[in-house]
Scaffold this active site. Structure first.
Site, PDB file in Angstrom:
ATOM      1  N   HIS A  11       0.812  -1.217   0.000  1.00 14.38           N
ATOM      2  CA  HIS A  11       0.000   0.000   0.000  1.00 14.38           C
ATOM      3  C   HIS A  11       0.849   1.272   0.000  1.00 14.38           C
ATOM      4  O   HIS A  11       0.348   2.365  -0.289  1.00 14.38           O
ATOM      5  CB  HIS A  11      -0.942   0.009   1.211  1.00 14.38           C
ATOM      6  CG  HIS A  11      -2.242   0.715   0.964  1.00 14.38           C
ATOM      7  ND1 HIS A  11      -2.379   1.765   0.075  1.00 14.38           N
ATOM      8  CD2 HIS A  11      -3.484   0.523   1.475  1.00 14.38           C
ATOM      9  CE1 HIS A  11      -3.630   2.183   0.060  1.00 14.38           C
ATOM     10  NE2 HIS A  11      -4.330   1.445   0.907  1.00 14.38           N
ATOM     11  N   ARG A  12       2.124   1.162   0.316  1.00 13.58           N
ATOM     12  CA  ARG A  12       2.993   2.339   0.230  1.00 13.58           C
ATOM     13  C   ARG A  12       3.205   2.759  -1.222  1.00 13.58           C
ATOM     14  O   ARG A  12       3.488   3.919  -1.506  1.00 13.58           O
ATOM     15  CB  ARG A  12       4.360   2.032   0.857  1.00 13.58           C
ATOM     16  CG  ARG A  12       4.331   1.651   2.328  1.00 13.58           C
ATOM     17  CD  ARG A  12       5.710   1.204   2.788  1.00 13.58           C
ATOM     18  NE  ARG A  12       6.215   0.085   1.979  1.00 13.58           N
ATOM     19  CZ  ARG A  12       7.454  -0.416   2.094  1.00 13.58           C
ATOM     20  NH1 ARG A  12       8.297   0.115   2.969  1.00 13.58           N
ATOM     21  NH2 ARG A  12       7.836  -1.430   1.339  1.00 13.58           N
TER      22      ARG A  12
END
Length: 438
Positions: free
Chosen positions: A411-412
């Site tokens: 998700h980064r």
């Protein structure tokens, strides 16, 4: 002075390895290109070659020694005219560290180290080499030429090499095959090596009997990297169902039209998945990314890593530029890479540096699963089995072959909308396979 043979760096990230097996003994002659030893890295067991000629004077590291640092001396090579006196002289001189060697523990097998003369770091062999002969019967050939000759059934002794000093190279094998060189008489198969003795069964009161299998270097690295992935990469998962009846029909028709011999192919569902994922990355390039501490790294080419099971774990051979390759080329390349992966004979550049991973367990009947990210990559696609399911079409129940694919995402790097756009593009390609040919 004796020449040091150093532990080679078989990959850009390798700092240490395991000396799994010596292929040469003390007192044995060595020629440039000879396979010296088998080195176990974090992904494969690879042969390494000599770059100089001489005689093995001393093996400094014992077979099975783990944690041997890169650039550590592992053997001493005597030049012509040198003998045991040269080894004694080398032992009397304190060793100097290799220029790029990390300051770490010395080799596990205690032995006198030599003062660095011109060092001969072993180089990785791209493929297993056949056993060399001795004396006048020795055939000089590159490891690749030997492997090609072995696969084609060619007798190397009947060929004349065009390389340096009459060395047989790839071009000589290809020329012989083009002329239809005859294969030698079929020899009796060599007896397989004796199986390793299993560890004894341990029985403790109140516990089930067990047998311990020591960790291989590959298994330890897999454990470390996957633990880091789950701890440091915030995963999220999204899934999509794809109807693959049209894909199965296209696969059947294309395989039926495949030519025999050269140029032939046999497509699998996984080949379509690789192609579809690569083209979807071209449509949604933001999904082809990884995280660094300084920036998000966006890749401009779809290099697809494909998980392949091997005895000690798994490895991910890479199809470079899969978005630029056709299904037949992807299929043949994947089969060749997978075969050499199971033999532990991949070159480092063939399993490192992918931008996107695929793990397919559909052949085992797994309906769906979520894969752990393959660091530093930001996305991995887990593919399940195609199975007949009830679906609703135009308000009525129908039967379709459905395959579930699950995307694990860092998700980064990739947000939910981008992940969803990628899966939507992937689904469209899978359900309309003719668009993969455009």
């Amino acid at each position: 002075m004796p020449t040091q043979i150093l532990m080679p760096a078989l990959s850009p990230t390798m700092t240490e390895g395991k000396l799994a097996k010596w292929l040469k003994k003390e007192g044995e002659e060595v020629h440039a290109g000879d396979a010296l030893a088998e080195i176990e890295t974090d992904k494969a067991t690879m042969e390494v070659e000599a770059v100089d000629e001489g005689t093995i004077g001393k093996l400094l590291v014992a077979e099975g020694t783990d944690g041997v640092k890169v650039n550590t001396p592992i053997a001493l090579l005597l030049a012509e005219g040198e003998d045991a006196k040269a080894l004694a002289a080398a032992a009397a001189s304190p060793p100097k560290p290799a220029p790029s060697a990390p300051q770490a523990a010395a080799p596990a097998a205690a032995a006198p180290a030599a003062k660095p003369a011109p060092s001969a770091a072993a180089v990785p062999a791209p493929a297993p080499a056949a056993e060399r002969g001795n004396g006048q019967d020795r055939v000089v050939a590159s490891p690749l030429a030997r492997r090609m000759a072995q696969q084609a059934g060619l007798d190397l002794a009947s060929l004349r090499g065009s390389g340096p000093h009459g060395r047989i190279v790839r071009a000589d094998i290809e020329a012989a095959l083009a002329k239809g060189a005859p294969a030698p008489p079929r020899a009796a198969a060599a007896a397989p090596p004796p199986a390793a003795r299993p560890a004894p069964v341990v029985e403790l009161p109140g516990a089930a009997p067990y047998r311990e299998v020591p960790h291989s270097t590959i298994r330890k690295i897999i454990a470390r990297r996957l633990t880091e992935a789950k701890q440091q990469q915030p995963h999220f998962y999204i899934s999509i169902d794809c109807e693959i009846d049209a894909l199965l029909k296209a696969r059947q028709e294309l395989n039926a039209r495949a030519p025999e011999g050269k140029g032939g192919y046999k497509l699998s569902v996984n080949d379509f998945v690789i192609r579809a994922a690569a083209l979807a990355l071209r449509k949604v390039p933001a999904a082809n990314a990884s995280w660094t501490e300084e920036a998000v790294r966006l890749y401009t080419r779809a290099d697809i890593s494909v998980a392949v099971a091997i005895p000690n774990g798994l490895i991910t051979p890479v199809i470079r530029g899969a978005d630029q390759k056709g299904l037949a080329e992807i299929s043949n390349e994947m089969k060749e890479l997978a075969a050499r992966a199971r033999e532990g004979k991949l070159k480092p550049e063939e399993f490192q540096g992918g931008t996107f991973s695929i793990s397919n367990l559909g052949m085992y009947g797994i309906r769906e699963f979520a894969a752990v990210l393959n660091p530093p990559q930001g996305v991995i696609l887990a593919v399940g089995a195609g199975e007949q399911r009830a679906v609703v079409k135009e308000g009525a129940l129908a039967i379709a072959t459905v395959m579930t694919s699950t995307l694990s995402v860092d998700h980064r790097v990739v947000d939910g909308v981008i992940a969803a756009e990628f899966l939507a593009a992937y689904k469209k390609l899978i359900e309309d396979p003719l668009t993969m040919l455009l």
